[in-house]
Design a protein around this motif. Structure first.
Motif, mmCIF file in Angstrom:
data_model
loop_
_atom_site.group_PDB
_atom_site.id
_atom_site.type_symbol
_atom_site.label_atom_id
_atom_site.label_comp_id
_atom_site.label_asym_id
_atom_site.label_seq_id
_atom_site.Cartn_x
_atom_site.Cartn_y
_atom_site.Cartn_z
ATOM 1 N N GLU A 188 0.833 -1.197 0.000
ATOM 2 C CA GLU A 188 0.000 0.000 0.000
ATOM 3 C C GLU A 188 0.874 1.256 0.000
ATOM 4 O OE1 GLU A 188 -3.123 -0.157 -0.468
ATOM 5 O OE2 GLU A 188 -3.593 1.975 -0.221
ATOM 6 N N ARG A 189 1.924 1.208 0.817
ATOM 7 C CA ARG A 189 2.864 2.334 0.851
ATOM 8 C C ARG A 189 3.458 2.587 -0.523
ATOM 9 N NH1 ARG A 189 6.183 0.493 6.210
ATOM 10 N NH2 ARG A 189 5.177 1.880 7.717
ATOM 11 N N ASP A 190 3.860 1.498 -1.165
ATOM 12 C CA ASP A 190 4.525 1.633 -2.452
ATOM 13 C C ASP A 190 3.583 2.244 -3.491
ATOM 14 O OD1 ASP A 190 6.943 1.101 -3.967
ATOM 15 O OD2 ASP A 190 5.665 -0.256 -5.128
ATOM 16 N N ALA A 191 2.334 1.769 -3.520
ATOM 17 C CA ALA A 191 1.356 2.287 -4.479
ATOM 18 C C ALA A 191 1.101 3.781 -4.232
ATOM 19 C CB ALA A 191 0.057 1.491 -4.373
ATOM 20 N N CYS A 192 0.946 4.137 -2.958
ATOM 21 C CA CYS A 192 0.698 5.551 -2.612
ATOM 22 C C CYS A 192 1.903 6.406 -2.998
ATOM 23 C CB CYS A 192 0.444 5.707 -1.111
ATOM 24 S SG CYS A 192 -1.080 4.941 -0.557
ATOM 25 N N THR A 193 3.089 5.900 -2.705
ATOM 26 C CA THR A 193 4.302 6.664 -2.967
ATOM 27 C C THR A 193 4.447 6.947 -4.456
ATOM 28 O OG1 THR A 193 5.319 5.583 -1.072
ATOM 29 C CG2 THR A 193 6.791 6.773 -2.536
ATOM 30 N N ARG A 194 4.124 5.944 -5.268
ATOM 31 C CA ARG A 194 4.244 6.161 -6.713
ATOM 32 C C ARG A 194 3.275 7.239 -7.204
ATOM 33 N NH1 ARG A 194 3.480 0.928 -9.144
ATOM 34 N NH2 ARG A 194 3.735 -0.081 -7.117
ATOM 35 N N VAL A 212 0.017 20.043 -2.873
ATOM 36 C CA VAL A 212 -1.430 20.184 -2.674
ATOM 37 C C VAL A 212 -2.190 19.356 -3.718
ATOM 38 C CG1 VAL A 212 -3.358 21.813 -2.682
ATOM 39 C CG2 VAL A 212 -1.183 22.453 -1.607
ATOM 40 N N GLU A 213 -1.710 19.379 -4.960
ATOM 41 C CA GLU A 213 -2.323 18.554 -6.011
ATOM 42 C C GLU A 213 -2.254 17.075 -5.651
ATOM 43 O OE1 GLU A 213 -4.234 19.317 -8.636
ATOM 44 O OE2 GLU A 213 -4.080 21.266 -7.624
ATOM 45 N N ALA A 214 -1.095 16.655 -5.157
ATOM 46 C CA ALA A 214 -0.917 15.253 -4.768
ATOM 47 C C ALA A 214 -1.896 14.887 -3.657
ATOM 48 C CB ALA A 214 0.519 15.010 -4.311
ATOM 49 N N ALA A 215 -2.084 15.814 -2.710
ATOM 50 C CA ALA A 215 -2.978 15.541 -1.575
ATOM 51 C C ALA A 215 -4.423 15.361 -2.055
ATOM 52 C CB ALA A 215 -2.890 16.665 -0.552
ATOM 53 N N ARG A 216 -4.771 15.978 -3.172
ATOM 54 C CA ARG A 216 -6.118 15.829 -3.743
ATOM 55 C C ARG A 216 -6.390 14.403 -4.202
ATOM 56 N NH1 ARG A 216 -8.169 20.921 -4.214
ATOM 57 N NH2 ARG A 216 -6.581 22.448 -4.819
ATOM 58 N N LEU A 217 -5.321 13.646 -4.478
ATOM 59 C CA LEU A 217 -5.476 12.265 -4.939
ATOM 60 C C LEU A 217 -5.817 11.314 -3.797
ATOM 61 C CD1 LEU A 217 -2.300 12.128 -7.243
ATOM 62 C CD2 LEU A 217 -4.655 12.592 -7.951
ATOM 63 N N PHE A 218 -5.793 11.836 -2.561
ATOM 64 C CA PHE A 218 -6.011 10.975 -1.393
ATOM 65 C C PHE A 218 -7.193 11.478 -0.577
ATOM 66 C CE2 PHE A 218 -1.709 10.355 -2.706
ATOM 67 C CZ PHE A 218 -1.424 9.029 -2.419
#
Lengths: 259, 95
Positions: free
Chosen positions: A179-185, A229-235
């Motif tokens: 899960e970490r790896d998928a999120c990190t990518r 901030v854009e990245a945070a929108r993906l979560f």
């Protein structure tokens, strides 16, 4: 032989331990307007194309106490405001100024290569964590296989052996890391255009999703922050982003040197 | 959307320690650290490496979870947390 012995005598009496903070592009040997560990003056020592930022030290070993770490950090910050630098690991102490100049001389090219790598850039930290009350419940809810094993081993139907516990623990570890790896990518993809380099550091506890160090050009810092901030929108709100910096490029210096 | 927090200075102690103590140029022969009696926060900032001990710790924590529990009703466990202790006690009744 004799003259060598005399020199050693002189050096021994004038011996002055040097605490090292950073390596920078060559500057005239000078004092910096900041105080170092134990309040000593900070100055640069130069040999050829590179200089070291140092201060005298009147103790032969140093403990990583808060005030020393803070002094180390403060010197790096002050120097960084003026020029690109390669930070040294905390606690690096040379016998005297000559030893410092010698190491500058010996590894000149490697220092210059690394300085080029970080020139004009700062390190930004991005740490993402799971913002949930219980990380184990979180994964139990999401992962059927983990839930199946939990029910089997802890459901009271069978006796749970040490081996069973290791198996379920290992599965959790695997699920966690996938899960970490998928999120990190996903995050790396969102940031990559604003960074010179991105490095992953190991997570320090099971709630941590990722721990990234990003080498960012000074004048692209605004774009970087927007990309975070854009990245945070993906979560969703089960995740929390924490951005830190600017730091000296601690994570982008790969130098392990011999004296 | 995930919440974004910025910490821009040395208030972030763990981050600072992780960098200043563990990263940067290393000149092995010149590192003269005294680690006697270091403060706890330094130890906590260090990375935990997965080991059997970690797996067992995870197993213990998973045993305490209650989400989507399948057998709780079946074996008449009172609502609440599982512990390895009550598990062993309950086995005979379950059979």
């Amino acid at each position: 032989m004799k003259s060598n012995w005399c020199r050693m005598q002189v050096e021994a009496t004038s011996r002055n331990l040097q605490y090292l903070y950073a390596v920078i592009d060559s500057t005239p040997e000078q004092e910096w307007d900041v105080y170092g560990i134990d309040g000593h003056a900070v100055r640069s020592l130069t040999d050829g194309a590179v200089s070291a930022v140092v201060s005298d030290l009147s103790r032969s070993r140093i403990r990583p106490e808060r005030r020393h770490l803070a002094a180390h950090r403060q010197v790096l910050e002050r120097v960084m405001a003026r020029t690109s630098l390669l930070p040294l690991r905390f606690g690096t102490i040379a016998d005297d100024a000559e030893a410092v100049r010698r190491i500058l001389f010996l590894h000149q090219e490697r220092f210059m290569t690394q300085l080029n790598r970080v020139a004009g850039s700062v390190e930004m930290g991005l740490q993402v964590s799971w913002d949930v009350p219980d990380i184990f419940e979180y994964f139990i809810e999401r992962e059927p296989e983990l839930r199946r094993l939990r029910d089997r081993y802890f459901g009271g139907q069978v006796r749970c052996t040490q081996q069973d516990k290791i198996q379920i623990g290992q599965l959790f570890d695997q699920v966690l890391n996938e899960e970490r790896d998928a999120c990190t990518r996903r995050v790396e993809n969102a940031l990559v255009r604003t960074c010179v380099e991105i490095k992953r550091s190991a997570c320090r506890n099971e709630r941590e999703v990722m721990n990234l160090a990003c080498l960012v050009e000074r004048d692209k810092n605004e774009q970087f922050e927007a990309a975070v901030v854009e990245a945070a929108r993906l979560f969703d709100n089960h995740f929390a982003f924490r951005q830190s910096g600017p730091w000296a490029p601690h994570n982008f210096v790969d130098l392990d040197l011999e004296t | 959307m995930a919440n974004v927090m910025k910490s821009s200075d040395s208030s972030n102690l763990a981050e600072m320690v992780a960098r200043i103590l563990d990263k940067g140029i290393v000149i092995d022969a010149w590192v003269r650290l005294s680690l006697i009696g270091i403060e706890l926060f330094l130890v906590e900032a260090r990375v935990v490496i997965a080991s059997i001990e970690t797996y067992l710790k995870y197993a213990e924590a998973l045993g305490q979870t209650t989400g989507k529990l399948k057998y709780a009703g079946a074996i008449g466990l009172p609502a609440g947390k599982w512990t390895p202790a009550n598990e062993i006690e309950l086995v005979p009744h379950a059979g």
